[in-house]
Design a protein around this motif. Structure first.
Motif, PDB file in Angstrom:
ATOM      1  N   SER A 177      18.277  36.651  23.577  1.00  0.00           N
ATOM      2  CA  SER A 177      17.843  38.033  23.818  1.00  0.00           C
ATOM      3  C   SER A 177      16.333  38.210  23.611  1.00  0.00           C
ATOM      4  N   GLU A 178      15.689  37.260  22.930  1.00  0.00           N
ATOM      5  CA  GLU A 178      14.242  37.311  22.677  1.00  0.00           C
ATOM      6  C   GLU A 178      13.461  36.389  23.614  1.00  0.00           C
ATOM      7  N   ARG A 179      14.151  35.791  24.564  1.00  0.00           N
ATOM      8  CA  ARG A 179      13.525  34.797  25.447  1.00  0.00           C
ATOM      9  C   ARG A 179      12.242  35.306  26.107  1.00  0.00           C
ATOM     10  N   SER A 180      12.282  36.447  26.739  1.00  0.00           N
ATOM     11  CA  SER A 180      11.097  36.924  27.463  1.00  0.00           C
ATOM     12  C   SER A 180       9.951  37.254  26.511  1.00  0.00           C
ATOM     13  N   PHE A 181      10.279  37.758  25.333  1.00  0.00           N
ATOM     14  CA  PHE A 181       9.292  38.074  24.308  1.00  0.00           C
ATOM     15  C   PHE A 181       8.588  36.799  23.838  1.00  0.00           C
ATOM     16  N   VAL A 182       9.366  35.771  23.527  1.00  0.00           N
ATOM     17  CA  VAL A 182       8.802  34.507  23.059  1.00  0.00           C
ATOM     18  C   VAL A 182       8.077  33.793  24.195  1.00  0.00           C
ATOM     19  N   GLN A 183       8.629  33.835  25.394  1.00  0.00           N
ATOM     20  CA  GLN A 183       7.975  33.188  26.531  1.00  0.00           C
ATOM     21  C   GLN A 183       6.607  33.798  26.791  1.00  0.00           C
ATOM     22  N   ALA A 184       6.466  35.102  26.599  1.00  0.00           N
ATOM     23  CA  ALA A 184       5.161  35.754  26.769  1.00  0.00           C
ATOM     24  C   ALA A 184       4.145  35.197  25.773  1.00  0.00           C
ATOM     25  N   ALA A 185       4.581  34.957  24.556  1.00  0.00           N
ATOM     26  CA  ALA A 185       3.691  34.383  23.540  1.00  0.00           C
ATOM     27  C   ALA A 185       3.321  32.943  23.894  1.00  0.00           C
ATOM     28  N   VAL A 186       4.291  32.172  24.363  1.00  0.00           N
ATOM     29  CA  VAL A 186       4.046  30.793  24.777  1.00  0.00           C
ATOM     30  C   VAL A 186       3.045  30.775  25.935  1.00  0.00           C
ATOM     31  N   ASP A 187       3.249  31.659  26.905  1.00  0.00           N
ATOM     32  CA  ASP A 187       2.367  31.724  28.072  1.00  0.00           C
ATOM     33  C   ASP A 187       0.962  32.201  27.710  1.00  0.00           C
ATOM     34  N   LEU A 228      17.794  27.885  22.446  1.00  0.00           N
ATOM     35  CA  LEU A 228      16.359  27.888  22.699  1.00  0.00           C
ATOM     36  C   LEU A 228      15.637  27.280  21.505  1.00  0.00           C
ATOM     37  N   ARG A 229      14.557  26.553  21.802  1.00  0.00           N
ATOM     38  CA  ARG A 229      13.754  25.998  20.718  1.00  0.00           C
ATOM     39  C   ARG A 229      12.284  26.088  21.092  1.00  0.00           C
ATOM     40  N   ILE A 230      11.482  26.540  20.144  1.00  0.00           N
ATOM     41  CA  ILE A 230      10.034  26.598  20.314  1.00  0.00           C
ATOM     42  C   ILE A 230       9.453  25.288  19.806  1.00  0.00           C
ATOM     43  N   ILE A 231       8.601  24.692  20.615  1.00  0.00           N
ATOM     44  CA  ILE A 231       7.913  23.464  20.225  1.00  0.00           C
ATOM     45  C   ILE A 231       6.416  23.761  20.200  1.00  0.00           C
ATOM     46  N   ALA A 232       5.772  23.442  19.082  1.00  0.00           N
ATOM     47  CA  ALA A 232       4.330  23.637  18.950  1.00  0.00           C
ATOM     48  C   ALA A 232       3.655  22.289  18.753  1.00  0.00           C
TER      49      ALA A 232
END
Length: 66
Positions: free
Chosen positions: A44-54, A3-7
């Motif tokens: 394991s943090e996907r849903s947590f990070v996705q909530a922040a992205v959303d 997974l990678r976060i892009i800002a």
């Protein structure tokens, strides 16, 4: 896959919803622009990070699989 976060710092308006939702991965710098602290969260943090992205009101963040 990783997974990678892009800002997109050019799109960021400094609302801070990402930081409020997931301060382990996002913070605002001195110019109130998003900084990704850890761009490769574990799955394991996907849903947590996705909530922040959303939560971003200007869609400046993406979570992608590479």
């Amino acid at each position: 896959m990783t997974l990678r976060i892009i800002a997109d710092r050019d799109v960021c308006e400094g609302h801070g919803m990402c930081e409020a939702t997931s301060h382990e991965y996002f913070e605002l710098d001195d110019t109130a622009t998003v900084v990704v602290i850890n761009e490769n969260p574990p799955d394991s943090e996907r849903s947590f990070v996705q909530a922040a992205v959303d939560a971003c009101p200007v869609s400046a963040l993406k979570l992608v699989e590479e």
